[in-house]
Design a protein around this motif. Sequence first.
Motif, PDB file in Angstrom:
ATOM      1  N   ASP A 138       7.639 -23.835   9.680  1.00  0.00           N
ATOM      2  CA  ASP A 138       6.546 -22.866   9.586  1.00  0.00           C
ATOM      3  C   ASP A 138       6.812 -21.748  10.576  1.00  0.00           C
ATOM      4  OD1 ASP A 138       4.183 -21.686   8.839  1.00  0.00           O
ATOM      5  OD2 ASP A 138       2.932 -22.896  10.167  1.00  0.00           O
ATOM      6  N   LEU A 139       6.951 -20.545  10.076  1.00  0.00           N
ATOM      7  CA  LEU A 139       7.222 -19.391  10.925  1.00  0.00           C
ATOM      8  C   LEU A 139       5.900 -18.752  11.347  1.00  0.00           C
ATOM      9  CD1 LEU A 139      10.191 -17.746   8.962  1.00  0.00           C
ATOM     10  CD2 LEU A 139      10.284 -19.351  10.881  1.00  0.00           C
ATOM     11  N   GLY A 140       5.686 -18.685  12.658  1.00  0.00           N
ATOM     12  CA  GLY A 140       4.522 -17.993  13.185  1.00  0.00           C
ATOM     13  C   GLY A 140       4.862 -16.532  13.396  1.00  0.00           C
ATOM     14  N   ALA A 141       4.225 -15.669  12.607  1.00  0.00           N
ATOM     15  CA  ALA A 141       4.512 -14.233  12.691  1.00  0.00           C
ATOM     16  C   ALA A 141       3.208 -13.452  12.755  1.00  0.00           C
ATOM     17  CB  ALA A 141       5.346 -13.799  11.488  1.00  0.00           C
ATOM     18  N   THR A 142       2.236 -13.974  13.475  1.00  0.00           N
ATOM     19  CA  THR A 142       0.913 -13.354  13.510  1.00  0.00           C
ATOM     20  C   THR A 142       0.904 -12.042  14.275  1.00  0.00           C
ATOM     21  OG1 THR A 142       0.358 -14.737  15.426  1.00  0.00           O
ATOM     22  CG2 THR A 142      -0.282 -15.563  13.261  1.00  0.00           C
ATOM     23  N   ARG A 147       0.183 -23.197   9.242  1.00  0.00           N
ATOM     24  CA  ARG A 147      -0.562 -24.222   9.971  1.00  0.00           C
ATOM     25  C   ARG A 147      -1.408 -23.683  11.129  1.00  0.00           C
ATOM     26  NH1 ARG A 147       0.547 -29.631   9.438  1.00  0.00           N
ATOM     27  NH2 ARG A 147      -0.100 -29.940  11.591  1.00  0.00           N
ATOM     28  N   TRP A 148      -1.016 -22.573  11.717  1.00  0.00           N
ATOM     29  CA  TRP A 148      -1.719 -22.089  12.908  1.00  0.00           C
ATOM     30  C   TRP A 148      -2.109 -20.632  12.761  1.00  0.00           C
ATOM     31  CZ3 TRP A 148       2.380 -25.493  13.198  1.00  0.00           C
ATOM     32  CH2 TRP A 148       2.093 -26.733  13.786  1.00  0.00           C
ATOM     33  N   GLU A 149      -3.276 -20.300  13.294  1.00  0.00           N
ATOM     34  CA  GLU A 149      -3.757 -18.928  13.235  1.00  0.00           C
ATOM     35  C   GLU A 149      -3.026 -18.029  14.225  1.00  0.00           C
ATOM     36  OE1 GLU A 149      -7.944 -18.930  13.808  1.00  0.00           O
ATOM     37  OE2 GLU A 149      -8.374 -20.012  11.944  1.00  0.00           O
ATOM     38  N   ASP A 150      -2.439 -18.629  15.238  1.00  0.00           N
ATOM     39  CA  ASP A 150      -1.674 -17.845  16.210  1.00  0.00           C
ATOM     40  C   ASP A 150      -0.494 -18.679  16.677  1.00  0.00           C
ATOM     41  OD1 ASP A 150      -2.366 -19.420  18.685  1.00  0.00           O
ATOM     42  OD2 ASP A 150      -4.380 -18.720  18.184  1.00  0.00           O
ATOM     43  N   GLY A 151       0.396 -18.055  17.425  1.00  0.00           N
ATOM     44  CA  GLY A 151       1.586 -18.745  17.899  1.00  0.00           C
ATOM     45  C   GLY A 151       1.469 -19.260  19.311  1.00  0.00           C
ATOM     46  N   GLY A 152       0.270 -19.138  19.883  1.00  0.00           N
ATOM     47  CA  GLY A 152       0.105 -19.562  21.257  1.00  0.00           C
ATOM     48  C   GLY A 152       0.198 -18.388  22.221  1.00  0.00           C
ATOM     49  N   HIS A 153       0.032 -18.688  23.496  1.00  0.00           N
ATOM     50  CA  HIS A 153      -0.044 -17.648  24.512  1.00  0.00           C
ATOM     51  C   HIS A 153       1.274 -16.897  24.690  1.00  0.00           C
ATOM     52  CE1 HIS A 153      -1.246 -15.608  28.178  1.00  0.00           C
ATOM     53  NE2 HIS A 153      -0.206 -16.117  28.817  1.00  0.00           N
ATOM     54  N   PHE A 154       2.395 -17.592  24.642  1.00  0.00           N
ATOM     55  CA  PHE A 154       3.684 -16.953  24.908  1.00  0.00           C
ATOM     56  C   PHE A 154       3.955 -15.791  23.954  1.00  0.00           C
ATOM     57  CE2 PHE A 154       8.509 -17.245  24.719  1.00  0.00           C
ATOM     58  CZ  PHE A 154       8.703 -16.540  25.890  1.00  0.00           C
ATOM     59  N   PRO A 155       3.928 -15.984  22.636  1.00  0.00           N
ATOM     60  CA  PRO A 155       4.167 -14.838  21.750  1.00  0.00           C
ATOM     61  C   PRO A 155       3.078 -13.783  21.820  1.00  0.00           C
ATOM     62  CG  PRO A 155       3.575 -16.778  20.480  1.00  0.00           C
ATOM     63  CD  PRO A 155       3.812 -17.249  21.874  1.00  0.00           C
ATOM     64  N   GLU A 156       1.824 -14.209  22.008  1.00  0.00           N
ATOM     65  CA  GLU A 156       0.746 -13.225  22.084  1.00  0.00           C
ATOM     66  C   GLU A 156       0.876 -12.366  23.351  1.00  0.00           C
ATOM     67  OE1 GLU A 156      -2.900 -15.344  21.672  1.00  0.00           O
ATOM     68  OE2 GLU A 156      -2.720 -15.471  19.483  1.00  0.00           O
ATOM     69  N   TRP A 157       1.271 -12.984  24.452  1.00  0.00           N
ATOM     70  CA  TRP A 157       1.494 -12.239  25.687  1.00  0.00           C
ATOM     71  C   TRP A 157       2.638 -11.246  25.517  1.00  0.00           C
ATOM     72  CZ3 TRP A 157       5.880 -12.206  28.820  1.00  0.00           C
ATOM     73  CH2 TRP A 157       5.742 -11.581  30.072  1.00  0.00           C
ATOM     74  N   LEU A 158       3.717 -11.680  24.898  1.00  0.00           N
ATOM     75  CA  LEU A 158       4.847 -10.782  24.658  1.00  0.00           C
ATOM     76  C   LEU A 158       4.415  -9.569  23.830  1.00  0.00           C
ATOM     77  CD1 LEU A 158       7.589 -13.437  23.918  1.00  0.00           C
ATOM     78  CD2 LEU A 158       7.752 -11.711  25.719  1.00  0.00           C
ATOM     79  N   TYR A 192       4.591  -5.814  25.231  1.00  0.00           N
ATOM     80  CA  TYR A 192       5.739  -5.026  24.788  1.00  0.00           C
ATOM     81  C   TYR A 192       5.625  -4.501  23.359  1.00  0.00           C
ATOM     82  CZ  TYR A 192       7.318  -7.275  28.992  1.00  0.00           C
ATOM     83  OH  TYR A 192       7.389  -7.723  30.293  1.00  0.00           O
ATOM     84  N   GLY A 193       4.565  -4.861  22.662  1.00  0.00           N
ATOM     85  CA  GLY A 193       4.338  -4.315  21.335  1.00  0.00           C
ATOM     86  C   GLY A 193       5.517  -4.509  20.403  1.00  0.00           C
ATOM     87  N   ASP A 194       5.812  -3.482  19.633  1.00  0.00           N
ATOM     88  CA  ASP A 194       6.858  -3.588  18.612  1.00  0.00           C
ATOM     89  C   ASP A 194       8.265  -3.555  19.177  1.00  0.00           C
ATOM     90  OD1 ASP A 194       4.958  -3.759  16.637  1.00  0.00           O
ATOM     91  OD2 ASP A 194       4.994  -1.611  16.172  1.00  0.00           O
ATOM     92  N   ALA A 195       8.410  -3.337  20.483  1.00  0.00           N
ATOM     93  CA  ALA A 195       9.751  -3.397  21.065  1.00  0.00           C
ATOM     94  C   ALA A 195      10.304  -4.809  21.047  1.00  0.00           C
ATOM     95  CB  ALA A 195       9.726  -2.860  22.497  1.00  0.00           C
ATOM     96  N   ALA A 196       9.409  -5.800  20.952  1.00  0.00           N
ATOM     97  CA  ALA A 196       9.833  -7.209  20.878  1.00  0.00           C
ATOM     98  C   ALA A 196       9.330  -7.802  19.563  1.00  0.00           C
ATOM     99  CB  ALA A 196       9.281  -7.997  22.069  1.00  0.00           C
ATOM    100  N   CYS A 197      10.252  -8.133  18.699  1.00  0.00           N
ATOM    101  CA  CYS A 197       9.914  -8.860  17.471  1.00  0.00           C
ATOM    102  C   CYS A 197       9.872 -10.345  17.814  1.00  0.00           C
ATOM    103  CB  CYS A 197      10.964  -8.582  16.396  1.00  0.00           C
ATOM    104  SG  CYS A 197      10.723  -9.532  14.878  1.00  0.00           S
ATOM    105  N   VAL A 198       8.697 -10.948  17.716  1.00  0.00           N
ATOM    106  CA  VAL A 198       8.525 -12.335  18.148  1.00  0.00           C
ATOM    107  C   VAL A 198       8.227 -13.215  16.942  1.00  0.00           C
ATOM    108  CG1 VAL A 198       7.316 -13.895  19.707  1.00  0.00           C
ATOM    109  CG2 VAL A 198       7.567 -11.482  20.327  1.00  0.00           C
ATOM    110  N   ILE A 199       9.029 -14.258  16.781  1.00  0.00           N
ATOM    111  CA  ILE A 199       8.821 -15.239  15.715  1.00  0.00           C
ATOM    112  C   ILE A 199       8.773 -16.623  16.347  1.00  0.00           C
ATOM    113  CG2 ILE A 199       9.718 -16.254  13.584  1.00  0.00           C
ATOM    114  CD1 ILE A 199      11.244 -13.649  13.093  1.00  0.00           C
ATOM    115  N   THR A 200       7.720 -17.358  16.041  1.00  0.00           N
ATOM    116  CA  THR A 200       7.629 -18.750  16.457  1.00  0.00           C
ATOM    117  C   THR A 200       8.128 -19.633  15.319  1.00  0.00           C
ATOM    118  OG1 THR A 200       5.738 -18.335  17.910  1.00  0.00           O
ATOM    119  CG2 THR A 200       6.054 -20.590  17.162  1.00  0.00           C
TER     120      THR A 200
END
Length: 284
Positions: free
Chosen positions: A167-171, A206-217, A221-229
């Motif tokens: 499951d890819l978290g891409a919220t 499965r999850w509405e968010d990816g947790g604190h780590f990706p949300e903090w990133l 840093y906005g769109d400068a960091a593409c974050v995938i859980t």
Amino acid sequence: MQQTATPSSETTAPWDIVTQPGPVLIAAVHAGHTIRESLKPWLEIGEAERLREEDPLTDFFLAAGDTVVRANRSRFEFDLNRPPESAVTTDPEDTWGLRIWNPALPEQEKVRSLALHGRFYDWIAQRVEAMIEEHGRILVLDVHSYNHRREGRDAEPDDPRVSPDIDLGATTLNKDLYGELLERFSDALRSRPVDGRIPEVGTNIRWEDGGHFPEWLHAEYGDAACVITLEYKKIFMDEWGHSADILALQDLREGFLAAVDEARKWLAAHPAPDHARIEAGSPT
């Protein structure tokens, strides 16, 4: 290549970090299992039960990254995927009803754990900022795993329609900018069979968010960091025991390597506008 580990008087450093040139950071922040000695008298959860709630073997995927981060300590010593206010908790309501710590856990032990949590985020900030300055855009992959046999080893597993193999978290991901990267990443994960079948890959199932780590990133840093859980269903191990399916793990890793390779190609072909001008020698 630079390799760092936070100094510690304990047997195991809180985390291991390897830095190399490149735009891909991969982290396994729940891979650890050890707990510092001063906390053990207050630990109430059993060894097997604690392991079941951690993410063993997720560090098997780290070698695909340029900067790689492995947490060595258990998520229950300090949870790097939670904000400071809930990163160390004695309330079972915060840990799926499980009693992890004696409620009398000394305040100084909590403070010590939270200090490590803060040091980790300070280091991540420095590293991510350096990577963005160098590359314009970066990819951060946050690797986890999840249980799908909550009722027991011999019980029916969770419905695969709501529990994909991956499951890819891409919220937080900007689909207008990174939608193609996400699609190519997903297709590459499916390109390698696991135990002879195509793995099921979903996004935000499965999850509405990816947790604190990706949300903090994303907040920093906005769109400068593409974050995938990445949440891997524990089809590569017995979640009720200590055994792993090495062949399934190897298959999943092959798909992961292919996905990271596709992401690198996309990043190379789509530099950030300011970074593209700098590379071309144009005035900024």
